[in-house]
Design an enzyme around this catalytic site. Structure first.
Site, short mmCIF file in Angstrom:
data_model
loop_
_atom_site.label_atom_id
_atom_site.label_comp_id
_atom_site.label_asym_id
_atom_site.label_seq_id
_atom_site.Cartn_x
_atom_site.Cartn_y
_atom_site.Cartn_z
CE LYS A 273 -4.36 -1.68 0.32
NZ LYS A 273 -4.74 -2.26 1.80
CE LYS B 39 -7.05 -13.65 -7.72
NZ LYS B 39 -7.18 -14.02 -6.26
CE LYS C 192 -14.17 -5.30 -7.87
NZ LYS C 192 -15.59 -5.63 -6.82
#
Ligand code: TRP
Length: 346
Positions: free
Chosen positions: A126, A209, A212
């Site tokens: 992050k 995979k 989104k």
């Protein structure tokens, strides 16, 4: 006898183990989420004391001024209900409706060490992704997640591999609390998949995979219309076709077959497999078939989602009911934790 009959249901209820999982408050469930997690949640709600919640506090760590948080939360509730979560069987709630979580987060932060929080992989990722906003909430994301789990003293947490480290930290914090205050209060939560091997759902752009954030057109959402599904499937990555009989399938083609294996009937799958092995396959035909079968699979979901979204009062009722049940359990924990630490009863 009468005593036994009235007592029995509660008794069995309390014997059930507690399962808990958090859901990110970004709508648009896709087939990967459905087969990877949700389908198991739906089964678990019959056998466990289940809590599923929408992690909207967590979203502030990356989006401190959310544009439409309530709209997103409603979308997620509608999608999970449409997919089969039953508010009579499980407790479906919104994290920020249960402020007891924030109180436990405060206590856990007092015995979470900077060093261990800084070493957490998701924190390192992050701070690379948002170097302009490395806030304390980002650093303490794992203590908030631990508070989510420990507030209901959950035993089992259905999460993917990417959450294993957070779960490990939850065990550390819970055990440390027990040790510091010389109690045996928090159980050790473990990852849980309901004993099934999870079906991996590939995306439509050739590798990896379904996700989104894996690029436009990679994921099929449960809220997609037939037209959207057709468009995405017809654009799926393929190649120029096999050149030898019974040739091994490259990843992009393997992915189409894998998708077909979950939404189409076995005969259809076998037919295209045979065509592939005979070098006679026409990907256009296969995609058309896959798109139609996907539409048949997704349509009941998308219709249900639209129907639920129209009934805002129902969504609010579900959230209120979840809040009640979640706060009952959470406030019991907070009361006990305050006693253990030694605070005055309030
Ligand atoms: N961190 C989880 C995710 O990114 C979401 C989450 C928040 C969660 N709190 C939780 C999952 C508690 C399981 C238990 O997907």
């Amino acid at each position: 006898m009468i005593f036994f009959l009235t007592f029995a249901p509660q008794f069995y209820y309390s014997m059930k183990q507690t399962v808990l999982s958090g859901i990110r408050p970004t709508g648009n469930l896709h087939l990967g989420n459905y087969f990877g997690a949700l389908r198991n949640f739906i089964k678990m709600q019959h056998e466990y004391n289940c809590y599923f919640f929408i992690a909207d506090y967590h979203s502030l760590t990356t989006h401190p001024t959310p544009a439409n948080i309530q709209g997103n939360v409603k979308q997620v509730i509608a999608e999970y209900l449409a997919a089969g979560l039953d508010p009579e069987l499980c407790t479906l709630y919104v994290q920020s409706d249960v402020p007891e979580v924030a109180e436990l987060y405060l206590y856990l932060n007092m015995n979470a060490y900077i060093g261990e929080l800084e070493r957490c992989t998701s924190f390192k990722d992050k701070i690379r992704a948002q170097p302009q906003n490395v806030n304390a909430g980002l650093l303490t994301y794992p203590t908030l997640m631990a508070a989510d789990i420990l507030i209901h003293r959950a035993h089992k947490v259905p999460v993917g591999k990417d959450q294993e480290q957070h779960l490990e930290m939850t065990r550390t914090f819970g055990n440390r609390f027990n040790r510091m205050y010389k109690v045996d209060y928090f159980p050790e939560p473990v990852a849980f998949n309901f004993g099934e091997t999870l079906i991996k759902i590939p995306g439509l752009n050739g590798s990896g995979k379904m996700g989104k954030s894996e690029g436009e057109g990679n994921a099929i959402f449960l809220a997609d219309t037939a037209e959207e599904i057709r468009k995405k499937v017809m654009k799926a990555v393929t190649d120029s076709g096999p050149t030898a009989e019974n040739q091994e399938k490259p990843e992009a083609i393997q992915n189409l077959f894998q998708l077909m294996s979950v939404v189409s009937n076995p005969d259809t799958l076998a037919y295209f497999d045979e065509q592939y092995n005979k070098c006679a396959i026409r990907y256009g035909d296969m995609k058309k078939q896959l798109a139609e079968d996907m539409i048949v699979f997704v349509q009941p979901f998308s219709e249900k989602i639209a129907e639920i979204l129209k009934d805002e009062a129902y969504i609010i009722k579900v959230a209120d009911q979840g809040k009640e049940k979640a706060r009952e359990s959470a406030s019991k924990t907070i009361k006990e934790v305050r006693e253990i630490i030694g605070f005055r009863k309030i």
